[in-house]
Scaffold this motif. Structure first.
Motif, PDB file in Angstrom:
ATOM      1  N   LEU A 177      40.816  45.073  45.574  1.00  0.00           N
ATOM      2  CA  LEU A 177      40.637  43.761  45.848  1.00  0.00           C
ATOM      3  C   LEU A 177      41.658  43.208  46.509  1.00  0.00           C
ATOM      4  N   VAL A 178      41.540  42.395  47.834  1.00  0.00           N
ATOM      5  CA  VAL A 178      42.550  41.925  48.490  1.00  0.00           C
ATOM      6  C   VAL A 178      42.549  40.292  48.491  1.00  0.00           C
ATOM      7  N   ASP A 179      41.224  39.902  48.708  1.00  0.00           N
ATOM      8  CA  ASP A 179      40.973  38.530  48.732  1.00  0.00           C
ATOM      9  C   ASP A 179      39.788  37.779  47.910  1.00  0.00           C
ATOM     10  N   TRP A 180      39.938  36.751  47.113  1.00  0.00           N
ATOM     11  CA  TRP A 180      39.036  36.205  46.477  1.00  0.00           C
ATOM     12  C   TRP A 180      38.774  34.743  46.517  1.00  0.00           C
ATOM     13  N   GLU A 181      37.723  34.196  46.930  1.00  0.00           N
ATOM     14  CA  GLU A 181      37.635  32.843  46.672  1.00  0.00           C
ATOM     15  C   GLU A 181      36.269  32.449  46.224  1.00  0.00           C
ATOM     16  N   MET A 182      36.328  31.259  45.458  1.00  0.00           N
ATOM     17  CA  MET A 182      35.172  30.564  44.901  1.00  0.00           C
ATOM     18  C   MET A 182      35.026  29.260  45.020  1.00  0.00           C
ATOM     19  N   GLN A 183      34.006  28.573  45.546  1.00  0.00           N
ATOM     20  CA  GLN A 183      33.861  27.138  45.677  1.00  0.00           C
ATOM     21  C   GLN A 183      32.740  26.653  44.938  1.00  0.00           C
ATOM     22  N   ARG A 184      32.712  25.422  44.367  1.00  0.00           N
ATOM     23  CA  ARG A 184      31.436  25.027  43.643  1.00  0.00           C
ATOM     24  C   ARG A 184      30.886  25.864  42.630  1.00  0.00           C
ATOM     25  N   SER A 197      45.869  44.968  44.067  1.00  0.00           N
ATOM     26  CA  SER A 197      45.921  44.975  45.544  1.00  0.00           C
ATOM     27  C   SER A 197      45.881  43.293  45.999  1.00  0.00           C
ATOM     28  N   LEU A 198      45.534  42.518  45.101  1.00  0.00           N
ATOM     29  CA  LEU A 198      45.378  41.059  45.557  1.00  0.00           C
ATOM     30  C   LEU A 198      46.299  40.482  46.134  1.00  0.00           C
ATOM     31  N   VAL A 199      45.928  39.822  47.459  1.00  0.00           N
ATOM     32  CA  VAL A 199      46.974  38.991  48.174  1.00  0.00           C
ATOM     33  C   VAL A 199      46.701  37.557  48.143  1.00  0.00           C
ATOM     34  N   GLY A 200      45.442  37.203  48.256  1.00  0.00           N
ATOM     35  CA  GLY A 200      45.112  35.575  48.207  1.00  0.00           C
ATOM     36  C   GLY A 200      43.655  35.409  47.282  1.00  0.00           C
ATOM     37  N   ILE A 201      43.990  34.553  46.460  1.00  0.00           N
ATOM     38  CA  ILE A 201      43.073  33.976  45.560  1.00  0.00           C
ATOM     39  C   ILE A 201      42.714  32.348  45.479  1.00  0.00           C
ATOM     40  N   ARG A 202      41.439  31.727  45.510  1.00  0.00           N
ATOM     41  CA  ARG A 202      41.489  30.567  45.874  1.00  0.00           C
ATOM     42  C   ARG A 202      40.036  29.843  45.085  1.00  0.00           C
ATOM     43  N   PHE A 203      40.367  28.639  44.664  1.00  0.00           N
ATOM     44  CA  PHE A 203      39.250  28.165  43.915  1.00  0.00           C
ATOM     45  C   PHE A 203      39.234  26.650  44.250  1.00  0.00           C
ATOM     46  N   LYS A 204      37.924  26.165  44.600  1.00  0.00           N
ATOM     47  CA  LYS A 204      37.834  24.866  45.185  1.00  0.00           C
ATOM     48  C   LYS A 204      36.577  24.326  44.005  1.00  0.00           C
ATOM     49  N   SER A 205      36.870  23.253  43.610  1.00  0.00           N
ATOM     50  CA  SER A 205      35.739  22.475  43.032  1.00  0.00           C
ATOM     51  C   SER A 205      35.077  23.049  41.780  1.00  0.00           C
TER      52      SER A 205
END
Length: 271
Positions: A177-184, A197-205
């Motif tokens: 896993l390189v990129d993880w993003e969750m919104q709402r 292997s994670l490079v980016g992780i993002r959480f919104k709302s």
């Protein structure tokens, strides 16, 4: 890859009856109307399936008002060479995609199904990209184990994926896993990752989020060689917006792997 299009049942019938299939042929099929499960099963037993590398079912949800029995069941089909499966508006019984049905699947995109899928159950050894959009899963207890049974997964993204509050914590085992993003993800409470292997992780709302933890070692379990990782874990960058990540339990922000931390809304994808 040759592209095929069917905007009506008659056009799909013509595609299935007239498209030549050979040892070296490969096709991408786009269907622009609601598919019944009977038609879905027929497609999965046609000659075309052996050359079908991409299947997209997308249409305006208003078209469903004139359709009955349009819920497809992915547990009853077999697509031996399908690499990409993408649906928009198409009702689906469950988000069930197993290696016995989709052994080559690399990209799965489920957007705005016009129903509540009963459960989430994945086991896809070749999956690299997973996106889920506007989905309420009735039983999402297997969310963590489903992601973990996709050892080649590189990118995960979701927008308004609901039902994850069924557990306080979902454990994700994802060696590539390189990129993880969750919104709402409105009811999501907690995640723990082994993702070297994670490079980016993002959480919104994700307003109920209370725990994000990065595991230092692969947890005990019957993990095959595809889960092995050698070398130093990567540095990852964190973005959050309308989420109290600093107040969350876990070591996401305090881990020695954590690099840049941003609260810039521009870091997020537009879905």
């Amino acid at each position: 890859m040759s592209e095929l299009l069917a905007a009506t049942p008659q056009q799909l019938e013509d595609v299935l009856s007239k498209t030549p299939v050979g040892a070296t042929t490969s096709y991408s099929l786009t269907i622009n109307y609601p598919l019944s499960n009977t038609t879905f099963l027929m497609l999965s037993t046609s000659e075309l399936r052996d050359a079908l590398h991409s299947l997209v079912i997308t249409f305006d949800s208003d078209q469903l008002t004139h359709c009955k029995n349009s819920v497809i069941d992915t547990s009853r089909v077999f697509f031996p060479v399908l690499r990409k499966f993408h649906i928009v508006s198409q009702p689906i019984k469950s988000i069930t995609f197993l290696s016995s049905n989709f052994p080559k699947l690399e990209e799965l995109n489920i957007e705005q199904p016009s129903n509540h899928p009963q459960k989430l159950d994945l086991d896809l050894p070749n999956l690299k990209l997973l996106h889920m959009d506007h989905i309420y899963v009735t039983d999402a207890r297997k969310f963590g184990s489903s992601i973990s049974r996709c050892p080649k997964l590189e990118c995960f993204s979701s927008y308004k994926l609901w039902g994850l509050g069924c557990l306080r914590e979902h454990v994700i085992i994802a060696p590539r896993l390189v990129d993880w993003e969750m919104q709402r993800a409105d009811d999501l409470e907690g995640l723990s990752f082994w993702a070297p292997s994670l490079v980016g992780i993002r959480f919104k709302s994700c307003r109920e989020l209370r725990l994000v933890h990065m595991l230092e070692k692969l947890p005990p379990g019957a993990w095959g060689p595809e889960y092995q990782y050698s070398g130093e874990p990567s540095t990852y960058h964190v973005s959050f917006y309308c989420v109290d990540l600093p107040g969350c339990h876990g070591n996401l922000l305090s881990s020695k792997r954590c690099g840049d931390i941003s609260d810039d809304m521009d870091d997020f994808q537009t879905f």
